[in-house]
Design an enzyme around this catalytic site. Structure first.
Site, mmCIF file in Angstrom:
data_model
loop_
_atom_site.group_PDB
_atom_site.id
_atom_site.type_symbol
_atom_site.label_atom_id
_atom_site.label_comp_id
_atom_site.label_asym_id
_atom_site.label_seq_id
_atom_site.Cartn_x
_atom_site.Cartn_y
_atom_site.Cartn_z
ATOM 1 N N SER A 226 0.847 -1.196 0.000
ATOM 2 C CA SER A 226 0.000 0.000 0.000
ATOM 3 C C SER A 226 0.881 1.244 0.000
ATOM 4 O O SER A 226 2.082 1.176 0.254
ATOM 5 C CB SER A 226 -0.924 0.013 1.219
ATOM 6 N N LYS A 227 0.246 2.364 -0.268
ATOM 7 C CA LYS A 227 0.977 3.620 -0.355
ATOM 8 C C LYS A 227 1.747 3.902 0.932
ATOM 9 O O LYS A 227 2.813 4.502 0.910
ATOM 10 C CB LYS A 227 0.005 4.758 -0.635
ATOM 11 N N ARG A 228 1.196 3.435 2.051
ATOM 12 C CA ARG A 228 1.867 3.666 3.331
ATOM 13 C C ARG A 228 3.277 3.072 3.368
ATOM 14 O O ARG A 228 4.147 3.561 4.061
ATOM 15 C CB ARG A 228 1.023 3.120 4.489
ATOM 16 N N GLY B 187 5.397 3.127 0.940
ATOM 17 C CA GLY B 187 6.257 4.157 0.366
ATOM 18 C C GLY B 187 6.463 5.296 1.355
ATOM 19 O O GLY B 187 7.579 5.756 1.575
ATOM 20 N N ASP B 188 5.373 5.724 1.985
ATOM 21 C CA ASP B 188 5.439 6.833 2.941
ATOM 22 C C ASP B 188 6.430 6.520 4.061
ATOM 23 O O ASP B 188 7.221 7.360 4.463
ATOM 24 C CB ASP B 188 4.056 7.100 3.557
#
Ligand code: GLU
Length: 510
Positions: free
Chosen positions: A265-267, A269-270
């Site tokens: 999920s994008k998290r 990457g974050d």
């Protein structure tokens, strides 16, 4: 005779395109190009509640940046249009009606509350997954349970209804998947899915199957999350009498978190402070922008190469593939069943490989804006040389100026740890001698300056190896960097002499 290859990427515009979506598009693209087929972009926007403005444009731009061109689609047109399902709305009802007529679908009038009550009832009776199906439908308000005249009365009165698929009871449904082989499901496990909604729109299932049929799709290549829907799709082909036209299916494995536990999920990457989407995404609600790979300075070739190896392998240990080489090498048969880890570090590695393979002059064009932005006059020959020396030290194009500043500005600060360790004993004396020797040197290039360096050291009975890092520190302010005499040659005699003088005053002469 095998039918022409026609594949589609069919995203729903519900937000920015996930890397898994880019990979799905890529595998469709590769198959189409390899087999001389047609690559189609269809936008599946039948769920109006999840529509996100800008998402469609974002999908198109992301894939364009990656180098994938569509042959037909929303933005390029084509003989099977329109390619946006909301614009195809008027044609779906007739297909739902066809299924009602041939007994494969029915009207259902149940309200939200009645559906909720049914679920509650079933839960109390310990039914594990309460469903609207062949058993429960008899107690609900639909055209199978209600008398025909009441059904007609309700329809005439304009009562709200949906159209549901009449899932057969206890039938074996066989799905042939290119990646997974035969997948067999008993229809008793499936529910009477809504095909047509009260808002006059088809659901995903109906629109997807009807459009694949009408657009003559030969292969459905999509994410694993759609595998559970495929038995229904197969039954729909049968219910319509379209078995002959049924596409082949290939369900791609999930992209997993870098540590392999769960869905990417994008998290993820974050958490690593790294981009996640192909290009910048601006959230239309908050106005907040998330940085994309494009804007961060990644090469699309590197990104595509990286994605291609998530779930697919060429059968040997080659890793570097251009898009054209992927077209040659790709095959659905070599796609794995199990999930693929999204290793952000590996993407950086790919980017480095592509960066190193760029001609230095080309790289110089890319980095020149950074030099201009820092307020320097542009000397392309000089920047090209800096690229030659620094390309192996860069991961991204955007790293250039940050790590090459000392080529453009003399250092005013020196790495303290290196200074403490190296700038002592005989070093200041050596640097003083070297400066004088350099001043007297008539030929200035990498080998003449290196020879001069070694002679000066020898004359003072010092070992060049022990002096090198101190010299580098004086010239660049840092303890590590590219070939030092190449750097020396490039900066020129006056500049080097001035830098040595400055280092001597700042770091001390003795
Ligand atoms: N609209 C679906 C999605 O968003 C398409 C699935 C399919 O390719 O059938 O992924």
């Amino acid at each position: 005779m095998s039918k022409p290859v026609r594949v589609r990427f069919a995203p729903s515009p519900t937000g920015p395109l996930h890397p898994g979506g880019v990979r799905t598009a890529l595998f469709n693209y590769l198959l189409a190009r390899q087999l001389g087929g047609t690559f189609i972009l269809r936008i599946e926007d039948t769920d109006q509640t999840r529509f996100v403005p800008g998402a469609e444009q974002f999908i198109i731009e992301s894939l364009e940046w990656c180098g994938m061109q569509f042959d037909e689609g929303v933005h390029v047109g084509g003989p099977y249009g329109p390619y946006r399902q909301s614009e195809r709305k008027p044609m779906y009802r007739a297909y739902a009606d066809q299924l009602i007529e041939n007994g494969h679908a029915y009207y259902a009038f149940d309200t939200e509350q009645e559906l909720e009550e049914m679920r509650e009832r079933l839960k109390k009776a310990n039914v594990a997954s309460p469903q609207y199906n062949s058993i429960t439908r008899v107690n609900m308000k639909n055209s199978l349970s209600l008398p025909a005249d009441e059904v007609q009365r309700r329809l005439d009165a304009g009562d709200e209804f949906v159209i549901r698929f009449k899932m057969p009871r206890n039938e074996e449904v066989r799905v042939k998947d290119i990646i997974r082989g035969w997948v067999v499901v008993n229809s008793s496990q499936l529910d009477d899915k809504v095909l047509f909604k009260s808002d006059g729109m088809p659901t995903y299932h109906l629109a997807n199957v009807v459009d694949d049929y009408l657009m003559k799709i030969s292969h459905v290549i999509r994410g694993e999350e759609w595998l559970p829907s495929t038995p229904l799709h197969v039954l729909l082909y049968q219910a319509f009498g379209w078995e002959e036209a049924m596409p082949e299916f290939a369900h791609l494995p999930l992209l997993l978190k870098p540590d392999g536990d769960g869905k990417l999920s994008k998290r993820d990457g974050d958490r690593l402070g790294l981009p996640f989407y192909a290009i910048n995404w601006t959230n239309p609600e908050t106005g907040e922008t998330t940085l994309g790979y494009r804007e961060t300075g990644y090469f699309p070739e590197a990104y595509i190469n990286f994605l291609s190896l998530l779930g697919w392998n060429p059968g040997d240990n080659r890793e570097i593939f251009s898009l054209d080489e992927l077209v040659q090498a790709f095959s659905l048969e070599r796609v794995n069943k199990h999930g693929a880890r999204y290793d952000f570090g590996k993407l950086n590695w790919f980017n480095q490989q592509y960066l190193r393979s760029k001609p230095h002059a080309e790289l110089a064009e890319m980095v020149a804006p950074q030099v201009a932005a820092a307020g320097h006059a542009i000397d392309m020959a000089f920047i090209t040389e800096v690229c030659r020396l620094m390309n192996e030290r860069m991961t991204l194009v955007s790293d250039f100026y940050k790590i090459s500043t000392y080529f453009f500005v003399a250092p005013t600060k020196f790495e303290e740890e290196v200074a403490a360790k190296r700038w002592k004993d005989a070093v200041p004396g050596f640097v003083t001698g070297l400066k004088t020797a350099f001043e007297g040197l008539s030929t200035w290039d990498a080998s003449s300056t290196e020879a001069c360096f070694n002679e000066t050291a020898a004359a003072m009975e010092l070992k060049p190896g022990q002096l090198m890092q101190a010299y580098r520190l004086a010239v660049s302010g840092q303890g590590a960097g590219p070939a030092i005499f190449e750097l020396t040659a490039l900066l020129g005699k006056d500049e080097i002499v001035a830098r040595l003088a400055y280092a001597l005053t700042t770091l001390g002469k003795a």
